[in-house]
Design a protein around this motif. Structure first.
Motif, mmCIF file in Angstrom:
data_model
loop_
_atom_site.group_PDB
_atom_site.id
_atom_site.type_symbol
_atom_site.label_atom_id
_atom_site.label_comp_id
_atom_site.label_asym_id
_atom_site.label_seq_id
_atom_site.Cartn_x
_atom_site.Cartn_y
_atom_site.Cartn_z
ATOM 1 N N ASP A 62 -1.232 4.619 -14.206
ATOM 2 C CA ASP A 62 -1.027 3.712 -13.074
ATOM 3 C C ASP A 62 -0.053 4.308 -12.054
ATOM 4 O OD1 ASP A 62 -2.763 1.857 -14.137
ATOM 5 O OD2 ASP A 62 -1.192 0.682 -15.118
ATOM 6 N N LYS A 63 1.008 4.939 -12.546
ATOM 7 C CA LYS A 63 1.982 5.545 -11.629
ATOM 8 C C LYS A 63 1.369 6.727 -10.884
ATOM 9 C CE LYS A 63 6.345 5.934 -12.401
ATOM 10 N NZ LYS A 63 7.693 6.264 -12.949
ATOM 11 N N LEU A 64 0.498 7.485 -11.552
ATOM 12 C CA LEU A 64 -0.147 8.617 -10.886
ATOM 13 C C LEU A 64 -1.146 8.127 -9.844
ATOM 14 C CD1 LEU A 64 -0.638 11.575 -10.436
ATOM 15 C CD2 LEU A 64 -2.121 11.611 -12.454
ATOM 16 N N VAL A 65 -1.905 7.090 -10.159
ATOM 17 C CA VAL A 65 -2.835 6.514 -9.180
ATOM 18 C C VAL A 65 -2.071 6.076 -7.941
ATOM 19 C CG1 VAL A 65 -4.335 4.533 -8.695
ATOM 20 C CG2 VAL A 65 -4.612 5.805 -10.829
ATOM 21 N N GLU A 66 -0.954 5.414 -8.142
ATOM 22 C CA GLU A 66 -0.149 4.937 -7.013
ATOM 23 C C GLU A 66 0.338 6.113 -6.162
ATOM 24 O OE1 GLU A 66 3.733 2.018 -6.256
ATOM 25 O OE2 GLU A 66 2.885 2.249 -8.275
ATOM 26 N N PHE A 67 0.758 7.208 -6.817
ATOM 27 C CA PHE A 67 1.230 8.379 -6.077
ATOM 28 C C PHE A 67 0.105 8.998 -5.246
ATOM 29 C CE2 PHE A 67 1.502 13.046 -5.940
ATOM 30 C CZ PHE A 67 2.599 13.175 -5.100
ATOM 31 N N ILE A 68 -1.082 9.157 -5.835
ATOM 32 C CA ILE A 68 -2.213 9.755 -5.104
ATOM 33 C C ILE A 68 -2.565 8.891 -3.898
ATOM 34 C CG2 ILE A 68 -4.647 10.426 -5.218
ATOM 35 C CD1 ILE A 68 -4.225 10.951 -8.230
ATOM 36 N N LEU A 69 -2.662 7.584 -4.105
ATOM 37 C CA LEU A 69 -3.038 6.688 -3.014
ATOM 38 C C LEU A 69 -1.983 6.666 -1.912
ATOM 39 C CD1 LEU A 69 -4.542 3.695 -5.038
ATOM 40 C CD2 LEU A 69 -5.773 5.503 -3.821
ATOM 41 N N SER A 70 -0.722 6.859 -2.276
ATOM 42 C CA SER A 70 0.341 6.861 -1.267
ATOM 43 C C SER A 70 0.318 8.139 -0.425
ATOM 44 C CB SER A 70 1.714 6.721 -1.942
ATOM 45 O OG SER A 70 2.062 7.904 -2.646
ATOM 46 N N SER A 71 -0.451 9.143 -0.856
ATOM 47 C CA SER A 71 -0.539 10.418 -0.134
ATOM 48 C C SER A 71 -1.713 10.453 0.843
ATOM 49 C CB SER A 71 -0.654 11.568 -1.138
ATOM 50 O OG SER A 71 0.454 11.579 -2.017
ATOM 51 N N GLN A 72 -2.434 9.344 0.981
ATOM 52 C CA GLN A 72 -3.525 9.265 1.952
ATOM 53 C C GLN A 72 -2.973 9.226 3.373
ATOM 54 O OE1 GLN A 72 -6.993 6.520 0.384
ATOM 55 N NE2 GLN A 72 -5.052 5.511 -0.072
ATOM 56 N N ASP A 73 -3.732 9.781 4.319
ATOM 57 C CA ASP A 73 -3.418 9.612 5.736
ATOM 58 C C ASP A 73 -4.106 8.320 6.186
ATOM 59 O OD1 ASP A 73 -3.481 9.605 8.555
ATOM 60 O OD2 ASP A 73 -3.436 11.789 8.656
ATOM 61 N N PRO A 74 -3.345 7.274 6.489
ATOM 62 C CA PRO A 74 -3.961 5.986 6.816
ATOM 63 C C PRO A 74 -4.611 5.937 8.189
ATOM 64 C CG PRO A 74 -1.592 5.854 7.078
ATOM 65 C CD PRO A 74 -1.872 7.215 6.527
ATOM 66 N N ASP A 75 -4.348 6.942 9.018
ATOM 67 C CA ASP A 75 -4.881 6.931 10.378
ATOM 68 C C ASP A 75 -6.142 7.778 10.522
ATOM 69 O OD1 ASP A 75 -2.701 5.348 11.319
ATOM 70 O OD2 ASP A 75 -1.456 7.159 11.324
ATOM 71 N N ASN A 76 -6.097 8.999 10.017
ATOM 72 C CA ASN A 76 -7.213 9.934 10.225
ATOM 73 C C ASN A 76 -7.982 10.276 8.958
ATOM 74 O OD1 ASN A 76 -6.544 10.352 13.060
ATOM 75 N ND2 ASN A 76 -4.728 11.425 12.296
ATOM 76 N N GLY A 77 -7.511 9.782 7.815
ATOM 77 C CA GLY A 77 -8.196 10.080 6.567
ATOM 78 C C GLY A 77 -7.732 11.387 5.954
ATOM 79 N N GLY A 78 -8.189 11.647 4.750
ATOM 80 C CA GLY A 78 -7.758 12.814 4.011
ATOM 81 C C GLY A 78 -6.535 12.511 3.168
ATOM 82 N N ILE A 79 -6.279 13.369 2.189
ATOM 83 C CA ILE A 79 -5.146 13.209 1.283
ATOM 84 C C ILE A 79 -4.277 14.461 1.389
ATOM 85 C CG2 ILE A 79 -4.449 12.898 -1.132
ATOM 86 C CD1 ILE A 79 -7.116 11.493 -1.636
ATOM 87 N N ALA A 80 -2.963 14.258 1.424
ATOM 88 C CA ALA A 80 -2.003 15.359 1.539
ATOM 89 C C ALA A 80 -1.451 15.722 0.167
ATOM 90 C CB ALA A 80 -0.874 14.956 2.476
ATOM 91 N N ASP A 81 -0.604 16.762 0.131
ATOM 92 C CA ASP A 81 0.014 17.155 -1.133
ATOM 93 C C ASP A 81 0.987 16.100 -1.636
ATOM 94 O OD1 ASP A 81 1.822 17.640 0.925
ATOM 95 O OD2 ASP A 81 2.451 19.614 0.166
ATOM 96 N N ARG A 82 1.640 15.412 -0.700
ATOM 97 C CA ARG A 82 2.538 14.309 -1.057
ATOM 98 C C ARG A 82 2.679 13.386 0.156
ATOM 99 N NH1 ARG A 82 5.366 19.069 -0.984
ATOM 100 N NH2 ARG A 82 5.032 19.239 -3.230
ATOM 101 N N PRO A 83 3.197 12.172 -0.020
ATOM 102 C CA PRO A 83 3.247 11.209 1.082
ATOM 103 C C PRO A 83 3.933 11.756 2.324
ATOM 104 C CG PRO A 83 3.790 10.133 -0.982
ATOM 105 C CD PRO A 83 3.700 11.599 -1.283
ATOM 106 N N GLY A 84 3.309 11.522 3.492
ATOM 107 C CA GLY A 84 3.882 11.897 4.770
ATOM 108 C C GLY A 84 3.527 13.274 5.266
ATOM 109 N N ASP A 85 2.882 14.093 4.431
ATOM 110 C CA ASP A 85 2.499 15.436 4.848
ATOM 111 C C ASP A 85 1.095 15.443 5.460
ATOM 112 O OD1 ASP A 85 4.916 16.365 4.029
ATOM 113 O OD2 ASP A 85 4.183 17.510 2.302
ATOM 114 N N GLN A 86 0.736 16.586 6.020
ATOM 115 C CA GLN A 86 -0.572 16.741 6.667
ATOM 116 C C GLN A 86 -1.683 16.808 5.613
ATOM 117 O OE1 GLN A 86 -0.738 16.801 9.954
ATOM 118 N NE2 GLN A 86 -2.895 17.257 10.279
ATOM 119 N N PRO A 87 -2.737 16.019 5.767
ATOM 120 C CA PRO A 87 -3.830 16.075 4.784
ATOM 121 C C PRO A 87 -4.679 17.333 4.955
ATOM 122 C CG PRO A 87 -4.431 14.609 6.569
ATOM 123 C CD PRO A 87 -2.997 15.024 6.831
#
Length: 325
Positions: A248-273
């Motif tokens: 559950d904690k890993l799922v939350e981390f992955i989902l928090s690394s999404q770019d909510p505006d343009n899509g894609g997933i980054a290496d960690r929250p707030g970075d470029q996807p």
């Protein structure tokens, strides 16, 4: 908890090849074949395989054929390499187009890369790495040509890469790293030689990769990174030890690394996807049983249904698929 924004991620992947005048498009030419495989696999896991044009993809793959080497380069005009050759085979396999391949020449290329030690080079220039060993073995397996491989020599090199902590390194004597653990574990799974692994010690080392924020790192004292959601989870899945981490904690981390505006997933929250972290984030979520995703095979990182249809499925286990809330 946030949700996986499938529609936004599909659009993000579709957009990656649209602006061919963009500088970044040309700076990443050496990764083009791999990036297409990453994007296609992410789309398959999200049940949107047809979001990219099949024929256009196949024609691009065939345009990257290096006739001198008998292999595929990453981009038209690039030298053949084992990594881009595997990605080409994976793309064509997903699209049911393996008949386009000159299998004998590819097999010859792959086998020519094996060194006396058992490791494989990436290309004619000779860089060696357990990643290239996996690429060659996976490619031979997908082509139904494993009988051509010197299995004992190959397994022997992996044995020499095993460390006291149960993990594996890039070359014999190198420190354990989660990506190298994946390639060695998956190779042994393909070759039906998982008996070479100390299950308990390796699973402990992999479980230790989880940090307090839920993310996974690749080795001790490093930052969390979404891509290890696949490298670590795939190995745990092959070892049937996925319950050893806090899903559950890993799922939350992955989902928090999404770019909510343009899509894609980054290496960690707030970075470029980017598409690399997008596919391995989505694949990690699939192994964790995230709702409404398709099953991914952790050995080949391809749609599980395709690998099963090809008769290549091994005894891995993912977490049960959850129902959408």
């Amino acid at each position: 908890m946030a949700r996986l924004n499938v529609a936004l991620h599909v659009r993000y992947i579709q957009s990656l090849g649209e602006n061919k005048d963009d500088l970044m498009y040309h700076l990443t030419a050496h990764l083009r074949m791999n990036a297409i495989y990453w994007g296609l696999t992410a789309l398959c896991v999200m049940n949107h395989k047809d979001a990219l044009d099949r024929e256009e993809m196949i024609e691009f793959v065939m345009s990257c054929w290096d006739d001198h080497a008998g292999a595929f380069g990453a981009h038209p005009g690039h030298d053949g390499h084992v990594h881009s050759t595997l990605s080409a085979i994976q793309i064509l396999a997903i699209h049911g187009a393996l008949d386009r391949l000159d299998v004998p020449r590819i097999v010859k290329f792959l086998l020519s890369l094996q060194q006396p030690s058992g490791v494989f080079a990436g290309d004619a220039f000779g860089e060696i790495d357990t990643r290239f060993l996996y690429c060659a073995v996976s490619a031979l397996s997908l082509l139904g040509q494993l009988d051509k491989l010197d299995i004992e020599k190959t397994v022997g090199y992996i044995q020499r890469c095993r460390n006291f902590d149960g993990g594996f390194g890039a070359v014999a004597g190198a420190e354990s790293h989660a990506a190298q653990v994946f390639v060695c574990t998956a190779t042994l799974a393909i070759l039906d030689r998982l008996d070479e692994i100390d299950y308990e010690t390796l699973a402990w080392w992999l479980a230790e990769r989880q940090l307090p924020n839920g993310g996974l790192n690749g080795r001790p004292e490093k930052l969390e990174d979404v891509c290890y959601s696949f490298w670590v989870l795939s190995s745990l899945s092959i070892l049937n030890k996925l319950t050893w981490i806090d899903a559950d904690k890993l799922v939350e981390f992955i989902l928090s690394s999404q770019d909510p505006d343009n899509g894609g997933i980054a290496d960690r929250p707030g970075d470029q996807p980017d598409v690399f972290h997008t596919v391995f984030g989505v694949a990690g979520l699939s192994l964790l049983g995230y709702p409404e995703l398709d099953d991914v095979d952790p050995v080949y990182c391809m749609p599980a249904s395709l690998i099963e249809k090809m008769g290549l499925r091994k005894g891995w286990q993912a977490l049960p698929r959850k129902k959408a809330e």
